[in-house]
Motif scaffolding. Structure first.
Motif, PDB file in Angstrom:
ATOM      1  N   LYS A 123       0.816  -1.213   0.000  1.00  6.37           N
ATOM      2  CA  LYS A 123       0.000   0.000   0.000  1.00  6.37           C
ATOM      3  C   LYS A 123       0.848   1.261   0.000  1.00  6.37           C
ATOM      4  CE  LYS A 123      -2.742  -1.740   3.408  1.00  6.37           C
ATOM      5  NZ  LYS A 123      -3.616  -1.565   4.552  1.00  6.37           N
ATOM      6  N   SER A 124       2.020   1.219   0.627  1.00  4.79           N
ATOM      7  CA  SER A 124       2.781   2.437   0.887  1.00  4.79           C
ATOM      8  C   SER A 124       4.086   2.562   0.121  1.00  4.79           C
ATOM      9  CB  SER A 124       3.082   2.518   2.389  1.00  4.79           C
ATOM     10  OG  SER A 124       1.908   2.466   3.143  1.00  4.79           O
ATOM     11  N   LYS A 125       4.381   1.641  -0.774  1.00  3.14           N
ATOM     12  CA  LYS A 125       5.692   1.706  -1.429  1.00  3.14           C
ATOM     13  C   LYS A 125       5.842   2.939  -2.318  1.00  3.14           C
ATOM     14  CE  LYS A 125       4.754  -1.590  -5.111  1.00  3.14           C
ATOM     15  NZ  LYS A 125       5.193  -2.855  -5.687  1.00  3.14           N
ATOM     16  N   ASN A 126       4.757   3.420  -2.921  1.00  2.70           N
ATOM     17  CA  ASN A 126       4.858   4.637  -3.723  1.00  2.70           C
ATOM     18  C   ASN A 126       5.220   5.843  -2.862  1.00  2.70           C
ATOM     19  OD1 ASN A 126       4.299   3.401  -6.159  1.00  2.70           O
ATOM     20  ND2 ASN A 126       2.090   3.685  -5.944  1.00  2.70           N
ATOM     21  N   ILE A 127       4.669   5.901  -1.663  1.00  2.41           N
ATOM     22  CA  ILE A 127       4.991   6.996  -0.741  1.00  2.41           C
ATOM     23  C   ILE A 127       6.454   6.922  -0.318  1.00  2.41           C
ATOM     24  CG2 ILE A 127       4.496   7.961   1.543  1.00  2.41           C
ATOM     25  CD1 ILE A 127       1.597   6.998   1.133  1.00  2.41           C
ATOM     26  N   VAL A 128       6.938   5.720  -0.051  1.00  2.00           N
ATOM     27  CA  VAL A 128       8.337   5.546   0.355  1.00  2.00           C
ATOM     28  C   VAL A 128       9.270   5.946  -0.773  1.00  2.00           C
ATOM     29  CG1 VAL A 128      10.078   3.852   1.043  1.00  2.00           C
ATOM     30  CG2 VAL A 128       7.807   3.770   2.058  1.00  2.00           C
ATOM     31  N   TYR A 129       8.967   5.510  -1.995  1.00  2.00           N
ATOM     32  CA  TYR A 129       9.817   5.854  -3.128  1.00  2.00           C
ATOM     33  C   TYR A 129       9.774   7.355  -3.431  1.00  2.00           C
ATOM     34  CZ  TYR A 129      10.447   0.899  -4.225  1.00  2.00           C
ATOM     35  OH  TYR A 129      10.778  -0.419  -4.176  1.00  2.00           O
ATOM     36  N   THR A 130       8.607   7.953  -3.303  1.00  2.00           N
ATOM     37  CA  THR A 130       8.484   9.389  -3.540  1.00  2.00           C
ATOM     38  C   THR A 130       9.255  10.177  -2.505  1.00  2.00           C
ATOM     39  OG1 THR A 130       6.312   9.063  -4.530  1.00  2.00           O
ATOM     40  CG2 THR A 130       6.859  11.291  -3.813  1.00  2.00           C
ATOM     41  N   SER A 131       9.132   9.791  -1.237  1.00  2.00           N
ATOM     42  CA  SER A 131       9.860  10.519  -0.192  1.00  2.00           C
ATOM     43  C   SER A 131      11.371  10.321  -0.335  1.00  2.00           C
ATOM     44  CB  SER A 131       9.383  10.099   1.198  1.00  2.00           C
ATOM     45  OG  SER A 131       9.665   8.742   1.439  1.00  2.00           O
ATOM     46  N   ALA A 132      11.799   9.153  -0.788  1.00  2.00           N
ATOM     47  CA  ALA A 132      13.230   8.941  -1.026  1.00  2.00           C
ATOM     48  C   ALA A 132      13.721   9.814  -2.172  1.00  2.00           C
ATOM     49  CB  ALA A 132      13.500   7.472  -1.327  1.00  2.00           C
ATOM     50  N   GLY A 133      12.903   9.978  -3.199  1.00  2.00           N
ATOM     51  CA  GLY A 133      13.264  10.861  -4.306  1.00  2.00           C
ATOM     52  C   GLY A 133      13.331  12.313  -3.887  1.00  2.00           C
ATOM     53  N   VAL A 134      12.363  12.743  -3.072  1.00  2.00           N
ATOM     54  CA  VAL A 134      12.373  14.121  -2.567  1.00  2.00           C
ATOM     55  C   VAL A 134      13.592  14.344  -1.687  1.00  2.00           C
ATOM     56  CG1 VAL A 134      11.151  15.744  -1.054  1.00  2.00           C
ATOM     57  CG2 VAL A 134       9.892  14.441  -2.748  1.00  2.00           C
ATOM     58  N   TRP A 135      13.916  13.364  -0.842  1.00  2.00           N
ATOM     59  CA  TRP A 135      15.081  13.482   0.030  1.00  2.00           C
ATOM     60  C   TRP A 135      16.361  13.599  -0.808  1.00  2.00           C
ATOM     61  CZ3 TRP A 135      19.575  10.806   1.018  1.00  2.00           C
ATOM     62  CH2 TRP A 135      20.226  11.109   2.216  1.00  2.00           C
ATOM     63  N   SER A 136      16.469  12.778  -1.845  1.00  2.90           N
ATOM     64  CA  SER A 136      17.650  12.823  -2.709  1.00  2.90           C
ATOM     65  C   SER A 136      17.771  14.169  -3.415  1.00  2.90           C
ATOM     66  CB  SER A 136      17.586  11.712  -3.753  1.00  2.90           C
ATOM     67  OG  SER A 136      17.555  10.459  -3.134  1.00  2.90           O
ATOM     68  N   MET A 137      16.661  14.692  -3.893  1.00  6.29           N
ATOM     69  CA  MET A 137      16.685  16.001  -4.560  1.00  6.29           C
ATOM     70  C   MET A 137      17.059  17.108  -3.581  1.00  6.29           C
ATOM     71  SD  MET A 137      16.336  15.494  -7.686  1.00  6.29           S
ATOM     72  CE  MET A 137      16.322  17.208  -8.118  1.00  6.29           C
ATOM     73  N   LEU A 138      16.586  17.011  -2.333  1.00  6.66           N
ATOM     74  CA  LEU A 138      16.969  18.006  -1.322  1.00  6.66           C
ATOM     75  C   LEU A 138      18.472  17.969  -1.058  1.00  6.66           C
ATOM     76  CD1 LEU A 138      14.175  17.961   1.405  1.00  6.66           C
ATOM     77  CD2 LEU A 138      14.995  19.928   0.135  1.00  6.66           C
ATOM     78  N   VAL A 139      19.039  16.773  -1.023  1.00  8.47           N
ATOM     79  CA  VAL A 139      20.487  16.658  -0.814  1.00  8.47           C
ATOM     80  C   VAL A 139      21.238  17.308  -1.969  1.00  8.47           C
ATOM     81  CG1 VAL A 139      22.409  15.013  -0.721  1.00  8.47           C
ATOM     82  CG2 VAL A 139      20.368  14.613   0.643  1.00  8.47           C
ATOM     83  N   ILE A 140      20.819  17.026  -3.196  1.00  6.44           N
ATOM     84  CA  ILE A 140      21.496  17.570  -4.375  1.00  6.44           C
ATOM     85  C   ILE A 140      21.327  19.091  -4.439  1.00  6.44           C
ATOM     86  CG2 ILE A 140      21.448  17.618  -6.902  1.00  6.44           C
ATOM     87  CD1 ILE A 140      20.756  14.576  -6.719  1.00  6.44           C
TER      88      ILE A 140
END
Length: 62
Positions: A35-52
């Motif tokens: 149910k939540s894997k899309n949320i996890v992947y999206t938040s990981a992408g947002v986190w990665s973009m924030l780092v960059i």
């Protein structure tokens, strides 16, 4: 520019703390991963973009 970097770092810290709590709960709960894997992947992408973005913005501070 310094305030912008501080806001980016604050967002990074907040997202990291939220992920630190929610991801293990999602992985440990039966059936929650599907149910939540899309949320996890999206938040990981947002986190990665924030780092960059934070790293690139930090290059402009002398």
């Amino acid at each position: 520019m310094t305030i912008a970097i501080q806001i980016l770092v604050l967002g990074l810290i907040i997202l990291s703390v939220i992920s630190l709590v929610t991801v293990p709960v999602i992985l440990a709960s039966p059936g929650e991963w599907e149910k939540s894997k899309n949320i996890v992947y999206t938040s990981a992408g947002v986190w990665s973009m924030l780092v960059i973005i934070t790293g690139i913005a930090n290059l402009f501070i002398a």
